[in-house]
Design a protein around this motif. Structure first.
Motif, mmCIF file in Angstrom:
data_model
loop_
_atom_site.group_PDB
_atom_site.id
_atom_site.type_symbol
_atom_site.label_atom_id
_atom_site.label_comp_id
_atom_site.label_asym_id
_atom_site.label_seq_id
_atom_site.Cartn_x
_atom_site.Cartn_y
_atom_site.Cartn_z
ATOM 1 N N GLN A 117 0.820 -1.214 0.000
ATOM 2 C CA GLN A 117 0.000 0.000 0.000
ATOM 3 C C GLN A 117 0.854 1.262 0.000
ATOM 4 N N ARG A 118 2.030 1.177 -0.585
ATOM 5 C CA ARG A 118 2.881 2.352 -0.745
ATOM 6 C C ARG A 118 2.706 2.930 -2.146
ATOM 7 N N GLN A 119 2.788 4.240 -2.254
ATOM 8 C CA GLN A 119 2.783 4.883 -3.558
ATOM 9 C C GLN A 119 4.157 4.702 -4.184
ATOM 10 N N ARG A 120 4.162 4.252 -5.431
ATOM 11 C CA ARG A 120 5.422 3.969 -6.120
ATOM 12 C C ARG A 120 5.476 4.703 -7.449
ATOM 13 N N LEU A 121 6.696 4.894 -7.912
ATOM 14 C CA LEU A 121 6.926 5.518 -9.208
ATOM 15 C C LEU A 121 8.016 4.749 -9.934
ATOM 16 N N HIS A 122 7.701 4.297 -11.143
ATOM 17 C CA HIS A 122 8.689 3.719 -12.049
ATOM 18 C C HIS A 122 8.949 4.731 -13.163
ATOM 19 N N MET A 123 10.220 4.873 -13.534
ATOM 20 C CA MET A 123 10.589 5.804 -14.603
ATOM 21 C C MET A 123 11.685 5.185 -15.444
ATOM 22 N N GLN A 124 11.658 5.507 -16.732
ATOM 23 C CA GLN A 124 12.698 5.019 -17.639
ATOM 24 C C GLN A 124 13.028 6.089 -18.672
ATOM 25 N N TYR A 125 14.313 6.304 -18.874
ATOM 26 C CA TYR A 125 14.768 7.211 -19.940
ATOM 27 C C TYR A 125 16.141 6.730 -20.416
ATOM 28 N N TYR A 126 16.801 7.479 -21.280
ATOM 29 C CA TYR A 126 17.979 6.982 -21.973
ATOM 30 C C TYR A 126 19.124 7.988 -21.928
ATOM 31 N N ILE A 127 20.349 7.450 -22.022
ATOM 32 C CA ILE A 127 21.544 8.274 -22.198
ATOM 33 C C ILE A 127 22.361 7.656 -23.327
ATOM 34 N N MET A 128 23.191 8.476 -23.971
ATOM 35 C CA MET A 128 23.975 7.999 -25.110
ATOM 36 C C MET A 128 25.394 8.552 -25.014
ATOM 37 N N ASP A 129 26.371 7.733 -25.379
ATOM 38 C CA ASP A 129 27.755 8.215 -25.357
ATOM 39 C C ASP A 129 27.987 9.145 -26.551
ATOM 40 N N PRO A 130 29.029 9.976 -26.495
ATOM 41 C CA PRO A 130 29.258 10.965 -27.575
ATOM 42 C C PRO A 130 29.424 10.348 -28.963
ATOM 43 N N LYS A 131 29.954 9.120 -29.040
ATOM 44 C CA LYS A 131 30.164 8.475 -30.336
ATOM 45 C C LYS A 131 28.955 7.679 -30.796
ATOM 46 N N HIS A 132 27.898 7.663 -30.017
ATOM 47 C CA HIS A 132 26.668 6.918 -30.336
ATOM 48 C C HIS A 132 26.943 5.430 -30.520
ATOM 49 N N GLU A 133 27.879 4.915 -29.734
ATOM 50 C CA GLU A 133 28.206 3.501 -29.795
ATOM 51 C C GLU A 133 27.655 2.738 -28.605
ATOM 52 N N LEU A 134 27.222 3.453 -27.586
ATOM 53 C CA LEU A 134 26.741 2.822 -26.364
ATOM 54 C C LEU A 134 25.474 3.523 -25.887
ATOM 55 N N LEU A 135 24.440 2.738 -25.642
ATOM 56 C CA LEU A 135 23.164 3.257 -25.155
ATOM 57 C C LEU A 135 22.964 2.823 -23.713
ATOM 58 N N GLY A 136 22.531 3.760 -22.882
ATOM 59 C CA GLY A 136 22.206 3.440 -21.500
ATOM 60 C C GLY A 136 20.722 3.626 -21.246
ATOM 61 N N VAL A 137 20.067 2.589 -20.714
ATOM 62 C CA VAL A 137 18.655 2.661 -20.351
ATOM 63 C C VAL A 137 18.590 2.870 -18.834
ATOM 64 N N VAL A 138 18.198 4.065 -18.429
ATOM 65 C CA VAL A 138 18.151 4.406 -17.008
ATOM 66 C C VAL A 138 16.801 4.000 -16.443
ATOM 67 N N LYS A 139 16.835 3.200 -15.381
ATOM 68 C CA LYS A 139 15.608 2.740 -14.736
ATOM 69 C C LYS A 139 15.593 3.241 -13.294
ATOM 70 N N VAL A 140 14.472 3.843 -12.931
ATOM 71 C CA VAL A 140 14.346 4.481 -11.618
ATOM 72 C C VAL A 140 13.128 3.934 -10.898
ATOM 73 N N ASP A 141 13.290 3.683 -9.607
ATOM 74 C CA ASP A 141 12.151 3.292 -8.778
ATOM 75 C C ASP A 141 12.170 4.149 -7.520
ATOM 76 N N MET A 142 11.001 4.696 -7.170
ATOM 77 C CA MET A 142 10.845 5.482 -5.950
ATOM 78 C C MET A 142 9.634 4.978 -5.183
ATOM 79 N N ALA A 143 9.656 5.195 -3.860
ATOM 80 C CA ALA A 143 8.520 4.809 -3.022
ATOM 81 C C ALA A 143 8.301 5.886 -1.969
ATOM 82 N N GLU A 144 7.028 6.054 -1.599
ATOM 83 C CA GLU A 144 6.681 7.008 -0.550
ATOM 84 C C GLU A 144 6.497 6.268 0.769
#
Length: 218
Positions: A117-144
């Motif tokens: 019964q906790r309020q939760r938040l899932h989030m996802q976004y992306y980061i990229m290296d300067p040469k566009h050779e590596l992709l990072g998928v950032v995953k976030v979880d928060m709880a109240e």
């Protein structure tokens, strides 16, 4: 004399009717103008109220999407491994959308209530290296916290993928002991159902997927 009196009376009556009509028209115009002004003021107040609420929910509230995105991205940028792989000027961007710039892409997120019964938040976004050779998928979880009414990070992790889409590992920027225990518990429960035909193939292969609310309801 009688005719003149009748004529004079008729003129006076006509004048009174004209004055009443003029007064009524002016009064109607005044009422309409007042109502129009009140409607305009109400619309402006409603608009400013909506803008204020939106700004608060996104920028000020602890669980606001923009605030959580900025705070988690700061944590990602500060991690030594991220700096080595992606450089010191890491930029985040949302879900890929045709015809939109990276900064205009929506950040994928979901609010829900978990089994405690906790309020939760899932989030996802992306980061990229300067040469566009590596992709990072950032995953976030928060709880109240139900007692403190305070939001805290449970997880900030970056899944790494090469340009061809092959996985290259994961970097745990932040993970709490409670969340790690929760992950292990969910993984054990899913392993116990691994031979179930109904559940086979539902995971996306990521340990984070076991905490997705859609999987919890299976």
């Amino acid at each position: 004399m009688a005719a003149r009196s009748v004529q004079a009376g008729a003129c006076v009556s006509a004048n009174k009717v004209h004055q009443r009509t003029k007064f009524t028209s002016a009064r109607t115009a005044q009422v309409a103008s007042t109502a129009g002004n009140a409607l305009l003021v109400g619309s402006v107040l409603t608009l400013f109220g909506y803008i204020g609420y939106t700004l608060y929910e996104n920028l000020i509230a602890e669980s606001g999407v923009t605030r959580v995105y900025n705070q988690s991205l700061d944590l990602v940028r500060a991690h030594p491994q991220i700096r080595t792989l992606f450089g010191n000027n890491v930029k985040g961007f949302g879900e890929p959308t045709h015809g939109q710039r990276q900064r205009q892409r929506a950040i994928s997120h979901q609010y829900f209530t978990d089994e405690k019964q906790r309020q939760r938040l899932h989030m996802q976004y992306y980061i990229m290296d300067p040469k566009h050779e590596l992709l990072g998928v950032v995953k976030v979880d928060m709880a109240e916290s139900p007692q403190l009414k305070k939001w805290d990070f449970n997880l900030v992790a970056v899944d790494l993928f090469a340009e061809d889409g092959s996985p290259k590992g994961r970097i745990d920027v932040l993970i709490t002991d409670e969340f790690a225990h929760e992950v292990r518990k969910q993984q054990a429960e899913r392993r116990n159902r691994v031979f179930s035909k109904h559940n086979r193939g539902e995971s996306d292969g990521s340990w984070f997927s076991v905490l997705h609310p859609e999987n919890w309801r299976k």
